[in-house]
Design a protein around this motif. Structure first.
Motif, PDB file in Angstrom:
ATOM      1  N   PRO A   1     -69.450   6.235 -69.891  1.00  0.00           N
ATOM      2  CA  PRO A   1     -68.642   7.019 -70.839  1.00  0.00           C
ATOM      3  C   PRO A   1     -69.217   7.047 -72.252  1.00  0.00           C
ATOM      4  O   PRO A   1     -69.145   8.072 -72.928  1.00  0.00           O
ATOM      5  CB  PRO A   1     -67.280   6.316 -70.797  1.00  0.00           C
ATOM      6  CG  PRO A   1     -67.223   5.668 -69.457  1.00  0.00           C
ATOM      7  CD  PRO A   1     -68.636   5.237 -69.172  1.00  0.00           C
TER       8      PRO A   1
ATOM      9  N   ALA B   1     -70.520   7.794 -64.339  1.00  0.00           N
ATOM     10  CA  ALA B   1     -71.194   8.116 -65.603  1.00  0.00           C
ATOM     11  C   ALA B   1     -70.797   7.113 -66.673  1.00  0.00           C
ATOM     12  O   ALA B   1     -69.644   6.692 -66.755  1.00  0.00           O
ATOM     13  CB  ALA B   1     -70.834   9.531 -66.036  1.00  0.00           C
TER      14      ALA B   1
ATOM     15  N   THR C   1     -66.056  12.252 -67.481  1.00  0.00           N
ATOM     16  CA  THR C   1     -65.925  10.836 -67.171  1.00  0.00           C
ATOM     17  C   THR C   1     -64.517  10.382 -67.504  1.00  0.00           C
ATOM     18  O   THR C   1     -63.910  10.855 -68.464  1.00  0.00           O
ATOM     19  CB  THR C   1     -66.941   9.980 -67.960  1.00  0.00           C
ATOM     20  OG1 THR C   1     -66.767   8.607 -67.629  1.00  0.00           O
ATOM     21  CG2 THR C   1     -66.788  10.158 -69.450  1.00  0.00           C
TER      22      THR C   1
END
Length: 429
Positions: free
Chosen positions: A46, A44, A182
């Motif tokens: 961040p 992902a 994350t």
């Protein structure tokens, strides 16, 4: 009383949200956002996760002011919609119209559940499938699309609901901390996420800079672009409201955004495959790619753009074009490598828009001049003539005066050594 579920996706606002407005008129509403593991399970970004959490907190606050709340879950959206429909007796699901490949799979799963699913506009100014040429399923060239886009009738802006009636016994659930979603670093100079922050920025830009947008939008050092792209990406501000409030120059940028969405809807492979294959042979130079990512190519205008990206989760649009052209035209490195790096850092990272722009620059997309190359030195001279943009983001060159900052390799040898700045990785002279 009828109950509906409003599944928020990329429409994290209460103003001009047709799905929310329509559901509230019909009866009780369960506003829902699902943190989807199909997205979070990948590495992902961040920056976007932090911005998303701030946008969700803001949305929850706005919904509570209207008497409702935001139900937050994590997992599969269709599964959570099914559970809430069973618990609340909801017979309808409202969702914003999004045509990415992922969004279409989500919509198909929702339609298999039983409750009626209604799809509403709001992600773009003109829904992706609304404009089609006589000769095909989507526009492949921007200019005829933009003409049709300007002529297209626009829906009225949806009013904020007067009140939201949430069914009893629904647990809203907590917003998770960033660390649970994350583990990567975020950029140090990120703007605040959410509808309130987006509307403040929109109001300030409309008041101060919108009228001169055409004159200053390419001036790198002036930094007078709207910086609204992250708020558009997450739906914190309405693209329709912006289109109604701005002039032709900025509307053209919104039309480009809609154009890429309709291309991606018709060609879901846009982030992975050449839209128009041209037999490009890409280099596999990892050292050059790493230098480009880090902003250490020795080409100041390129390095400034790449460092702005890391610092702010944002890059000026002109710098995006320059850095993308340098990667694909000067280094001959695959546009997908550039797209992946941008996707990792950009707050406004959007599958359709980013892939469309990268392919445009690489000559594999919708550009009618596929061999177009942007000279980084000419671009620097034209759009950062005094070198202020470079000095702002490349501190090693802060002491170099005037236009010399764009060609530090031409400075006397002793002066070059004192700068602690690398020579260019390719010969631009």
């Amino acid at each position: 009383m009828d109950t509906s579920i409003v599944l928020f996706t990329r429409d994290l606002r209460v103003r001009d949200n047709p799905a929310l407005a329509e559901a509230c008129r019909a009866g009780r509403v369960v506003p829902l956002f699902v943190l989807d593991d199909a997205i979070l399970g990948r590495p992902a970004a961040p920056n976007r996760v932090r911005f998303l959490l701030e946008a969700l907190a803001c949305l929850r606050g706005s919904l509570r002011e209207l008497g409702g709340d935001l139900v937050v879950r994590r997992g599969d959206p269709a599964a959570h919609v099914a559970r809430l429909a069973e618990r609340t007796g909801a017979r309808a699901v409202a969702v914003a119209d999004d045509r990415s490949a992922f969004a279409m799979r989500r919509l198909a799963a929702l339609r298999e559940l039983g409750p009626a699913v209604s799809v509403h506009p709001g992600v773009t100014v003109v829904p992706p499938g609304e404009l089609t040429p006589a000769s095909g399923d989507h526009y492949r060239v921007f200019t005829p699309y933009s003409r049709a886009w300007e002529r297209a009738p626009r829906r009225p802006v949806a009013a904020v609901p007067e009140a939201i009636r949430l069914p009893p016994g629904v647990d809203p659930g907590p917003l998770p901390p960033l660390a649970d979603l994350t583990g990567g670093p975020t950029s140090p100079d990120l703007p605040e996420g959410g509808e309130r922050a987006g509307r403040r920025r929109m109001a300030a830009w409309l008041r101060r800079d919108a009228a001169v947008y055409d004159d200053v939008r390419d001036d790198l050092a002036a930094d007078r672009t709207s910086r609204l792209s992250p708020y558009l990406r997450f739906g914190c501000v309405s693209p329709l409201e912006l289109a109604n409030a701005t002039g032709e120059g900025f509307r053209r940028q919104l039309a480009w955004r809609d154009f890429h969405h309709q291309v991606a809807a018709a060609f879901p492979g846009l982030p992975r495959r050449d839209y128009r294959p041209r037999g490009r042979r890409w280099n596999r130079d990892r050292d050059a790619l790493d230098a480009w990512r880090a902003g250490t190519t020795g080409v100041p205008i390129v390095d400034a753009g790449m460092r702005q990206l890391r610092r702010e989760g944002f890059m000026h649009n002109r710098a995006r074009m320059i850095t993308a052209s340098f990667l694909t035209r000067n280094l001959w490195i695959d546009w997908r490598e550039g797209l992946a790096h941008f996707d990792a850092w950009l707050l406004d990272g959007d599958v359709a828009d980013d892939a469309g722009n990268w392919q445009w620059v690489a000559g594999t997309g919708n550009d009618t001049r596929p061999n177009r190359t942007l000279s980084p030195l000419r671009q620097a001279s034209r759009f950062d003539p005094a070198g202020e943009y470079v000095r702002a983001y490349v501190p090693e060159l802060a002491s170099v005066e005037g236009r010399a900052v764009h060609r530090p390799w031409r400075l006397p040898e002793e002066r070059r050594r004192s700068l602690d700045y690398p020579p260019p990785i390719i010969d631009l002279d």
